[in-house]
Scaffold this active site. Sequence first.
Site, mmCIF file in Angstrom:
data_model
loop_
_atom_site.group_PDB
_atom_site.id
_atom_site.type_symbol
_atom_site.label_atom_id
_atom_site.label_comp_id
_atom_site.label_asym_id
_atom_site.label_seq_id
_atom_site.Cartn_x
_atom_site.Cartn_y
_atom_site.Cartn_z
ATOM 1 N N GLY A 1 0.005 -1.532 -23.488
ATOM 2 C CA GLY A 1 -0.972 -0.545 -23.078
ATOM 3 C C GLY A 1 -1.920 -0.189 -24.198
ATOM 4 N N GLY A 3 -1.689 2.105 -26.442
ATOM 5 C CA GLY A 3 -1.038 2.365 -27.727
ATOM 6 C C GLY A 3 -0.931 1.136 -28.610
ATOM 7 N N SER A 159 -8.114 12.021 -19.819
ATOM 8 C CA SER A 159 -8.446 11.186 -18.662
ATOM 9 C C SER A 159 -9.680 11.746 -17.966
ATOM 10 C CB SER A 159 -7.267 11.165 -17.691
ATOM 11 O OG SER A 159 -7.621 10.550 -16.462
ATOM 12 N N TYR A 181 -0.455 15.053 -12.913
ATOM 13 C CA TYR A 181 -1.105 14.255 -13.962
ATOM 14 C C TYR A 181 -2.463 14.860 -14.316
ATOM 15 C CZ TYR A 181 -2.985 10.245 -16.491
ATOM 16 O OH TYR A 181 -3.537 9.434 -17.457
#
Length: 320
Positions: A1, A3, A159, A181
Amino acid sequence: GVGLALCRRLLEEDGRIHLCIACRNAQKSEATRDLLLAAHPTAQVSAVEVDLGNLASVLRAARELRCRFQRLDFVYLNAGIMPNPHVNIKALWHGLLTGKLLHVLTTAEGIMTQTDRLNGDGLQEVFATNLFGHFILIRQLESLLCGNEKPSRLIWTSSSNARESAFSLSDYQHAKGQESYSSSKYATDLTSVVLNSKYNKQGLYSSVVCPGLVMSNMTYGILPVFLWKLLMPIMWLIRFFAKTYTLTPYNGAEAHVWLFKQKPEYLDALVKYHSCTSGLGRSYVEPRKMDADQETAEKFYQKLLELEKQTLERYSDLLD
């Protein structure tokens, strides 16, 4: 991902840094370290095991980091979960009929819901992992982040799904809603805003980034993999109209890396830095004002401090 891509890109930017990676399990951590050292054999790469959704794990990791380092220049707060995601096809169809499809596709507004649960600390799992664990980590690492010769930096992965409409001060853990989320990411934006007002004078600066839509394990959990494969050609086309469709983790880390090279004193605390990719594949960063105000951020910060006091009382053996 994002990271792993970020770690690779940071080492490409400056091979002299000491990179400490944080993972939930030791095997994954070691495998990630091996991948990085294979490409950068002379790099300094260490690891710390931490589960941001478990306060005891966060406190143990913070204690270990305090023992191992005298200062931290950058902390990338990138851990996040989206459990049991559900796509509302009806809302997607409504977006198409009302001409708001592009907005819906780039923000997931109204089409993404999650089923949350309590974790072992009695906290909502998404809130604990995406925000509160990071907050406790920062508070426990103040001695490494504040008062250094050079400024220290916090860089949060937020996000475009972070929306005020999904967040409530009276239910900041989002126990009663279905958009945990989105709520946690809006809470992230608020936290970054207020941390700047509290810590800038001590040499600690906070920034927020959005990686865009990245195909990662989290994304693949939303729909079956075969559907994503069918949709990918369409998504590449959408990128010509939706620049936040970064798609690859490498592109998604663009804003994270861009901030690595900026002087924090000149950054706007109320701006979120978005990773963007053009239809032809050029990556760049776009600053956008956040829908977050200082007053709400201050009120939320007080609630975080109260929750910190309540939850840490049971972990006195892990506190200095």
